[in-house]
Design a protein around this motif. Structure first.
Motif, PDB file in Angstrom:
ATOM      1  N   LEU A  18       0.841  -1.112  -0.248  1.00  0.00           N
ATOM      2  CA  LEU A  18      -0.187  -0.241  -0.539  1.00  0.00           C
ATOM      3  C   LEU A  18       1.000   1.262   0.075  1.00  0.00           C
ATOM      4  O   LEU A  18       0.504   2.679  -1.199  1.00  0.00           O
ATOM      5  CB  LEU A  18      -1.125  -0.215   1.121  1.00  0.00           C
ATOM      6  CG  LEU A  18      -1.684  -0.992   1.588  1.00  0.00           C
ATOM      7  CD1 LEU A  18      -3.179  -0.819   2.278  1.00  0.00           C
ATOM      8  CD2 LEU A  18      -2.813  -0.878  -0.103  1.00  0.00           C
ATOM      9  N   ASP A  19       1.814   1.204   1.167  1.00  0.00           N
ATOM     10  CA  ASP A  19       2.634   2.498   1.059  1.00  0.00           C
ATOM     11  C   ASP A  19       3.425   2.630  -0.589  1.00  0.00           C
ATOM     12  O   ASP A  19       3.445   3.947  -1.009  1.00  0.00           O
ATOM     13  CB  ASP A  19       4.309   2.144   1.602  1.00  0.00           C
ATOM     14  CG  ASP A  19       4.754   3.242   2.094  1.00  0.00           C
ATOM     15  OD1 ASP A  19       4.196   4.594   2.528  1.00  0.00           O
ATOM     16  OD2 ASP A  19       6.024   3.558   3.065  1.00  0.00           O
ATOM     17  N   MET A  20       4.724   1.257  -1.218  1.00  0.00           N
ATOM     18  CA  MET A  20       4.028   1.264  -2.752  1.00  0.00           C
ATOM     19  C   MET A  20       3.251   1.772  -3.130  1.00  0.00           C
ATOM     20  O   MET A  20       3.962   3.332  -4.602  1.00  0.00           O
ATOM     21  CB  MET A  20       5.042   0.545  -2.875  1.00  0.00           C
ATOM     22  CG  MET A  20       6.472  -0.036  -2.582  1.00  0.00           C
ATOM     23  SD  MET A  20       6.285  -1.752  -3.291  1.00  0.00           S
ATOM     24  CE  MET A  20       5.937  -1.978  -4.308  1.00  0.00           C
ATOM     25  N   LEU A  21       2.258   1.931  -3.141  1.00  0.00           N
ATOM     26  CA  LEU A  21       1.105   2.515  -4.144  1.00  0.00           C
ATOM     27  C   LEU A  21       0.644   3.422  -3.780  1.00  0.00           C
ATOM     28  O   LEU A  21       0.252   4.681  -4.888  1.00  0.00           O
ATOM     29  CB  LEU A  21       0.416   1.286  -4.187  1.00  0.00           C
ATOM     30  CG  LEU A  21       0.298   0.048  -4.686  1.00  0.00           C
ATOM     31  CD1 LEU A  21      -0.973  -1.011  -4.678  1.00  0.00           C
ATOM     32  CD2 LEU A  21       0.600  -0.142  -6.227  1.00  0.00           C
ATOM     33  N   GLY A  22       1.514   4.671  -3.014  1.00  0.00           N
ATOM     34  CA  GLY A  22       0.485   5.571  -2.506  1.00  0.00           C
ATOM     35  C   GLY A  22       1.587   6.576  -2.994  1.00  0.00           C
ATOM     36  O   GLY A  22       1.020   7.740  -2.580  1.00  0.00           O
ATOM     37  N   GLU A  23       2.353   6.463  -3.412  1.00  0.00           N
ATOM     38  CA  GLU A  23       3.590   7.086  -3.493  1.00  0.00           C
ATOM     39  C   GLU A  23       3.562   7.924  -4.757  1.00  0.00           C
ATOM     40  O   GLU A  23       2.674   7.465  -5.940  1.00  0.00           O
ATOM     41  CB  GLU A  23       5.406   6.369  -4.538  1.00  0.00           C
ATOM     42  CG  GLU A  23       5.968   6.088  -2.799  1.00  0.00           C
ATOM     43  CD  GLU A  23       7.041   5.689  -2.824  1.00  0.00           C
ATOM     44  OE1 GLU A  23       7.976   5.648  -3.966  1.00  0.00           O
ATOM     45  OE2 GLU A  23       7.999   4.511  -2.394  1.00  0.00           O
ATOM     46  N   GLY A  24       3.665   9.580  -4.441  1.00  0.00           N
ATOM     47  CA  GLY A  24       3.201  10.212  -5.778  1.00  0.00           C
ATOM     48  C   GLY A  24       2.073  10.348  -5.775  1.00  0.00           C
ATOM     49  O   GLY A  24       1.119  11.155  -6.824  1.00  0.00           O
TER      50      GLY A  24
END
Lengths: 294, 294
Positions: free
Chosen positions: A159-165
């Motif tokens: 989730l953290d990765m997907l939320g970047e940007g």
């Protein structure tokens, strides 16, 4: 930090670190792998998770010789997650707590495998604890698998990765933290209750406490990135704003984040009050977490 | 392949694959993570490990509804190891069984995390099996952790990496295979015995059978790389010699490897004979493994 908490940490942190060292040392494995595992285990850190397990047992007046071993397995899982998070394909961090990260020292392949070895070892060590009942061990493994896996820590990392940007809403940000860091922190607290065979009312109170203190921990992390100095933090302060990371202050403003921190702290203490644990180590832990400067 | 074995595989392989699909499908996780996990789980393969667990139970005349779930967790562990082995920092393989590898499709970060999620899930699923006793589950987790971890599969992968470009002795090569592929294969066989509550004489026989058949499997793999065609193998034949890999034929000559294969096969069958299992599925599996052409 209160004297009570300080003395508790000074007593127990070395015990946890010695136990982890021993558990790695006695492995019959290629020395390169053992060194890579030991390197990150010995790289320091606050050891909050294993200390929490022991603190719950202390508060419940339960002595258990298996507790330090169990606590060590939680720190192993935490350590494996840091090794994998630091990989070039993930956060690509060269330094952690001022030391070169695992893959910088041992290469990426061995870093992946050292992480794999630590998570796999943790489950085996729990299965081999010799003072808990088989039912307790099964319950610990069941809950640890949730906390550390796809429905917990690993899912939170995704989730953290997907939320970047992207601009996250408050509830999306909360979902990241509840999974990425909250789930394993919660487990460390609940594990104390499982070892102590705590009744369901106590387990529910610990669960509530853990949920709120987990969020408080993260909010304070975000606040420190703004208000702390690089010296205090041991890492570059102000990095979140520069990288436009989603944080509590970025969504709520700094003042809003502080209100939220106070809310989560109060809810955590309130949970303790329902079971008469509103004085002592778990409150001191909450105070420390919400007022720490690093 | 004998009719007995063929019919056993045709019955059970779809059951294993359906169960794995279901176990992944019911996870409450980010869809990207679920897709990455499901992709490699559904990427095919012989499913030898989970089939072996079920074959042992069939030979011991034990029915267990938990067996297919347990068997599925072993294939999850095998799948996670393939995802991590294929990573650019490890074997850097773009194709497996003719399909793009996990990191090629989902990126390296998600491939690392999909692997992490699968290994962590496997232990939790075993803890949540509902027909085995807590003692059986603890025993399975204990043994699986050894088989899959630093003292088994992960350690074997490290030995394999360290051996690259060096000339290994026969016993060094054997140590690689006993750990890298043998340990998990052995576990899949022993797991059947644990589920069946087999007596210690039976467990010892299964252990011996598993040890020798694991080596036989690897020797035949090495022989096929020389004698098989790329069409049969579904991968480039002759790759081992080109990359100067340590193999049984490279150490023993091709004829020597064939003698060794026959030895290991005979020892495996001999182990079965001691407990009266020298007819039936486990022998058929041994025949198939030592005579297969892919």
């Amino acid at each position: 930090m209160s004297n009570l908490l300080q003395s508790f940490i000074e007593t127990n942190q070395p015990l946890i670190e010695q136990k982890m060292d021993l558990l790695i040392k006695e492995l019959k494995v290629p020395s390169e792998l053992k060194e890579a595992m030991a390197y990150s285990i010995q790289a320091g850190g606050k050891r909050i998770r294993p200390l929490y397990t022991l603190a719950v047992l202390e508060e419940l007046n339960v002595q258990s010789e298996d507790a330090i071993v169990l606590a060590s397995t939680i720190e192993m899982i935490h350590t494996y997650s840091l090794i994998h998070d630091d990989l070039p394909c993930m956060d690509d961090d060269d330094l952690r707590r001022g030391k070169p990260t695992n893959h910088v020292v041992f290469g990426e392949a061995l870093a992946v495998l050292a992480g794999d070895a630590l998570v796999t070892l943790a489950f085996g060590i729990i299965a081999r604890l010799n003072r808990l009942t088989a039912e307790q061990k099964v319950q610990l493994i069941d809950q640890l698998s949730y906390a550390a896996g796809a429905e917990g820590m690993v899912g939170g990392q995704v989730l953290d990765m997907l939320g970047e940007g992207k601009h996250l809403t408050l509830s999306e940000l909360e979902a990241v933290h509840v999974n990425k860091t909250g789930a394993l922190l919660s487990f460390s607290i609940l594990a104390g209750g499982i070892i102590a065979n705590a009744p369901s009312e106590m387990m529910q109170a610990l669960k509530n406490y853990a949920f709120h203190i987990g969020l408080a921990f993260q909010i304070q992390d975000d606040i420190l990135d703004i208000e702390g100095t690089s010296e205090q933090l041991g890492k570059t302060a102000g990095k979140d704003a520069l990288s436009e990371k989603n944080t509590y202050p970025s969504i709520l403003t700094l003042d809003g984040a502080k209100v939220q921190l106070q809310n989560q702290y109060s809810l955590a203490i309130e949970a303790l009050r329902t079971v008469g644990l509103h004085e002592g180590l778990l409150v001191e832990f909450a105070n420390y977490i919400t007022k720490r400067s690093n």
